[in-house]
Scaffold this motif. Structure first.
Motif, PDB file in Angstrom:
ATOM      1  N   LEU A   1      19.281 -19.174   1.594  1.00  0.00           N
ATOM      2  CA  LEU A   1      19.314 -17.548   0.923  1.00  0.00           C
ATOM      3  C   LEU A   1      21.209 -17.226   0.845  1.00  0.00           C
ATOM      4  O   LEU A   1      22.016 -17.766   2.285  1.00  0.00           O
ATOM      5  CB  LEU A   1      19.249 -16.692   2.002  1.00  0.00           C
ATOM      6  N   THR A   2      21.917 -16.957   0.259  1.00  0.00           N
ATOM      7  CA  THR A   2      22.952 -16.683   0.174  1.00  0.00           C
ATOM      8  C   THR A   2      23.545 -15.160  -0.256  1.00  0.00           C
ATOM      9  O   THR A   2      22.622 -14.544   0.116  1.00  0.00           O
ATOM     10  CB  THR A   2      24.311 -17.264  -1.254  1.00  0.00           C
ATOM     11  N   TYR A   3      24.739 -14.534   0.095  1.00  0.00           N
ATOM     12  CA  TYR A   3      24.782 -13.655   0.303  1.00  0.00           C
ATOM     13  C   TYR A   3      24.544 -12.465  -1.813  1.00  0.00           C
ATOM     14  O   TYR A   3      24.250 -11.526  -1.311  1.00  0.00           O
ATOM     15  CB  TYR A   3      26.354 -12.720   0.157  1.00  0.00           C
ATOM     16  N   GLU A   4      24.840 -13.452  -2.474  1.00  0.00           N
ATOM     17  CA  GLU A   4      24.355 -13.009  -3.529  1.00  0.00           C
ATOM     18  C   GLU A   4      22.682 -12.801  -4.040  1.00  0.00           C
ATOM     19  O   GLU A   4      22.741 -11.828  -4.395  1.00  0.00           O
ATOM     20  CB  GLU A   4      24.542 -13.458  -5.094  1.00  0.00           C
ATOM     21  N   GLU A   5      22.255 -13.749  -3.042  1.00  0.00           N
ATOM     22  CA  GLU A   5      20.518 -13.156  -2.996  1.00  0.00           C
ATOM     23  C   GLU A   5      20.576 -11.839  -2.699  1.00  0.00           C
ATOM     24  O   GLU A   5      19.450 -11.658  -2.857  1.00  0.00           O
ATOM     25  CB  GLU A   5      20.645 -14.879  -2.862  1.00  0.00           C
ATOM     26  N   ILE A   6      21.157 -11.954  -1.177  1.00  0.00           N
ATOM     27  CA  ILE A   6      20.571 -10.833  -0.313  1.00  0.00           C
ATOM     28  C   ILE A   6      20.890  -9.202  -1.116  1.00  0.00           C
ATOM     29  O   ILE A   6      20.330  -8.490  -0.397  1.00  0.00           O
ATOM     30  CB  ILE A   6      20.394 -11.026   0.736  1.00  0.00           C
ATOM     31  N   LYS A   7      21.764  -9.535  -2.008  1.00  0.00           N
ATOM     32  CA  LYS A   7      22.951  -8.302  -1.764  1.00  0.00           C
ATOM     33  C   LYS A   7      22.227  -7.250  -2.498  1.00  0.00           C
ATOM     34  O   LYS A   7      22.547  -5.800  -2.090  1.00  0.00           O
ATOM     35  CB  LYS A   7      24.149  -8.586  -1.987  1.00  0.00           C
ATOM     36  N   ASN A   8      21.162  -7.505  -2.918  1.00  0.00           N
ATOM     37  CA  ASN A   8      20.573  -6.111  -4.123  1.00  0.00           C
ATOM     38  C   ASN A   8      19.448  -5.624  -2.912  1.00  0.00           C
ATOM     39  O   ASN A   8      18.681  -4.866  -3.661  1.00  0.00           O
ATOM     40  CB  ASN A   8      20.167  -6.730  -5.102  1.00  0.00           C
ATOM     41  N   TYR A   9      18.944  -6.372  -2.093  1.00  0.00           N
ATOM     42  CA  TYR A   9      17.476  -5.822  -0.921  1.00  0.00           C
ATOM     43  C   TYR A   9      18.443  -5.151   0.019  1.00  0.00           C
ATOM     44  O   TYR A   9      19.905  -4.761   0.856  1.00  0.00           O
ATOM     45  CB  TYR A   9      16.862  -6.560  -0.466  1.00  0.00           C
ATOM     46  N   ASP A  10      17.427  -3.590  -0.106  1.00  0.00           N
ATOM     47  CA  ASP A  10      17.753  -2.713   0.503  1.00  0.00           C
ATOM     48  C   ASP A  10      17.893  -3.316   2.127  1.00  0.00           C
ATOM     49  O   ASP A  10      18.025  -2.865   3.407  1.00  0.00           O
ATOM     50  CB  ASP A  10      16.924  -1.439   0.613  1.00  0.00           C
ATOM     51  N   VAL A  11      16.796  -3.559   2.214  1.00  0.00           N
ATOM     52  CA  VAL A  11      16.057  -4.395   3.644  1.00  0.00           C
ATOM     53  C   VAL A  11      15.720  -5.916   3.722  1.00  0.00           C
ATOM     54  O   VAL A  11      15.060  -6.460   2.677  1.00  0.00           O
ATOM     55  CB  VAL A  11      15.245  -3.193   4.465  1.00  0.00           C
ATOM     56  N   LEU A  12      15.972  -6.698   4.997  1.00  0.00           N
ATOM     57  CA  LEU A  12      15.844  -7.972   4.525  1.00  0.00           C
ATOM     58  C   LEU A  12      14.660  -7.621   5.677  1.00  0.00           C
ATOM     59  O   LEU A  12      15.260  -6.885   7.618  1.00  0.00           O
ATOM     60  CB  LEU A  12      16.736  -9.084   5.642  1.00  0.00           C
ATOM     61  N   ILE A  13      13.735  -8.202   6.063  1.00  0.00           N
ATOM     62  CA  ILE A  13      12.541  -7.902   7.335  1.00  0.00           C
ATOM     63  C   ILE A  13      11.922  -9.913   7.828  1.00  0.00           C
ATOM     64  O   ILE A  13      11.179 -10.662   7.085  1.00  0.00           O
ATOM     65  CB  ILE A  13      10.551  -7.483   6.730  1.00  0.00           C
TER      66      ILE A  13
ATOM     67  N   GLU B   1       1.106  -1.322  -0.255  1.00  0.00           N
ATOM     68  CA  GLU B   1      -0.184   0.014  -0.214  1.00  0.00           C
ATOM     69  C   GLU B   1       0.549   1.747   0.210  1.00  0.00           C
ATOM     70  O   GLU B   1       0.055   1.991  -0.257  1.00  0.00           O
ATOM     71  CB  GLU B   1      -1.116   0.168   1.036  1.00  0.00           C
ATOM     72  N   LEU B   2       2.137   1.261   0.599  1.00  0.00           N
ATOM     73  CA  LEU B   2       3.060   2.617   0.216  1.00  0.00           C
ATOM     74  C   LEU B   2       3.472   2.957  -1.181  1.00  0.00           C
ATOM     75  O   LEU B   2       4.477   1.114  -1.724  1.00  0.00           O
ATOM     76  CB  LEU B   2       4.290   2.168   1.760  1.00  0.00           C
ATOM     77  N   PRO B   3       3.932   3.909  -1.321  1.00  0.00           N
ATOM     78  CA  PRO B   3       4.176   4.192  -2.928  1.00  0.00           C
ATOM     79  C   PRO B   3       6.242   3.636  -2.682  1.00  0.00           C
ATOM     80  O   PRO B   3       6.621   3.861  -1.778  1.00  0.00           O
ATOM     81  CB  PRO B   3       3.773   4.910  -3.670  1.00  0.00           C
ATOM     82  N   GLY B   4       6.218   3.065  -3.952  1.00  0.00           N
ATOM     83  CA  GLY B   4       7.962   2.873  -4.475  1.00  0.00           C
ATOM     84  C   GLY B   4       8.520   1.519  -3.150  1.00  0.00           C
ATOM     85  O   GLY B   4       9.833   1.690  -3.014  1.00  0.00           O
ATOM     86  N   TYR B   5       7.742   0.878  -2.981  1.00  0.00           N
ATOM     87  CA  TYR B   5       8.452  -0.561  -2.612  1.00  0.00           C
ATOM     88  C   TYR B   5       7.733  -1.705  -3.798  1.00  0.00           C
ATOM     89  O   TYR B   5       6.782  -2.058  -3.922  1.00  0.00           O
ATOM     90  CB  TYR B   5       7.543  -0.804  -1.034  1.00  0.00           C
ATOM     91  N   GLU B   6       8.544  -2.336  -3.713  1.00  0.00           N
ATOM     92  CA  GLU B   6       9.476  -4.050  -3.999  1.00  0.00           C
ATOM     93  C   GLU B   6       9.609  -5.025  -3.405  1.00  0.00           C
ATOM     94  O   GLU B   6      10.325  -4.588  -2.502  1.00  0.00           O
ATOM     95  CB  GLU B   6       9.853  -3.767  -5.349  1.00  0.00           C
TER      96      GLU B   6
END
Length: 185
Positions: A39-51, A24-29
């Protein structure tokens, strides 16, 4: 990236609520994984945040895979962020690195009663996470004697009356920490 798929609480409903909120928030994927242990480093490195809405309960005492442990630590030290939701930080009890990232965990003295109405108070107006927020009520378990990293910055407390025996509780509930170039909440 929402880490989900296992938790000692109703993770599927919580993950659905998180997805709805962020979409519901604009700008989030938003992406979701139900297998965060792969998960590997290669898989997570492009995310801004992990929840993290995930924990490995009831197998909390098993060791964290050293390769994944390094991947998550590198991710944060290089500028990534991790948000731990409720028991999301309560995994891999023997891993110092996991708890460096998670800030607060279920310790030897930790306990909680039934969910109760609690109030989030003493919100720091100096930190961007809580600046401008007013005190508010929530229904949740109030963790008592949480094992919190000594270098964490506490941003708010939760107060309430125990539903189990009526004693008053006031515990640190919202905290952050910088690790390298990254942050954890």
């Amino acid at each position: 990236l929402i880490l989900s798929g296992q938790n000692n609480h109703d993770w599927d409903k919580t993950t659905a609520a998180l997805l709805k909120m962020y979409k519901e928030l604009p700008g989030y994927e938003i992406d979701v994984t139900t297998d965060p242990e792969s998960l590997t480093y290669e898989e997570i490195k492009n995310y801004d945040v992990l929840i993290s809405n995930w924990n490995n309960w009831p197998d909390n005492d098993i060791a964290w895979n050293p390769v994944q442990e390094k991947a998550f630590l590198d991710y944060v030290e290089e500028g990534g962020g991790i948000v731990f939701i409720h028991a999301g930080a309560s995994s891999y009890y023997s891993s110092e690195i996991y708890h460096k990232l998670g800030i607060g965990k279920w310790g030897k003295e930790t306990s909680h009663g039934q969910p109760t109405k609690g109030k989030i108070v003493q919100l720091s107006q100096e930190h961007p996470v809580t600046k401008g927020l007013n005190e508010f009520y929530i229904l949740d378990e109030i963790w008592e004697h949480t094992d919190i990293s000594p270098d964490a910055l506490v941003l708010a407390k939760m107060t309430g009356k125990s539903e189990d025996d009526g004693h008053m509780i006031s515990e640190d509930a919202v905290f952050v920490k910088e690790i390298g170039k990254g942050r954890t909440f």
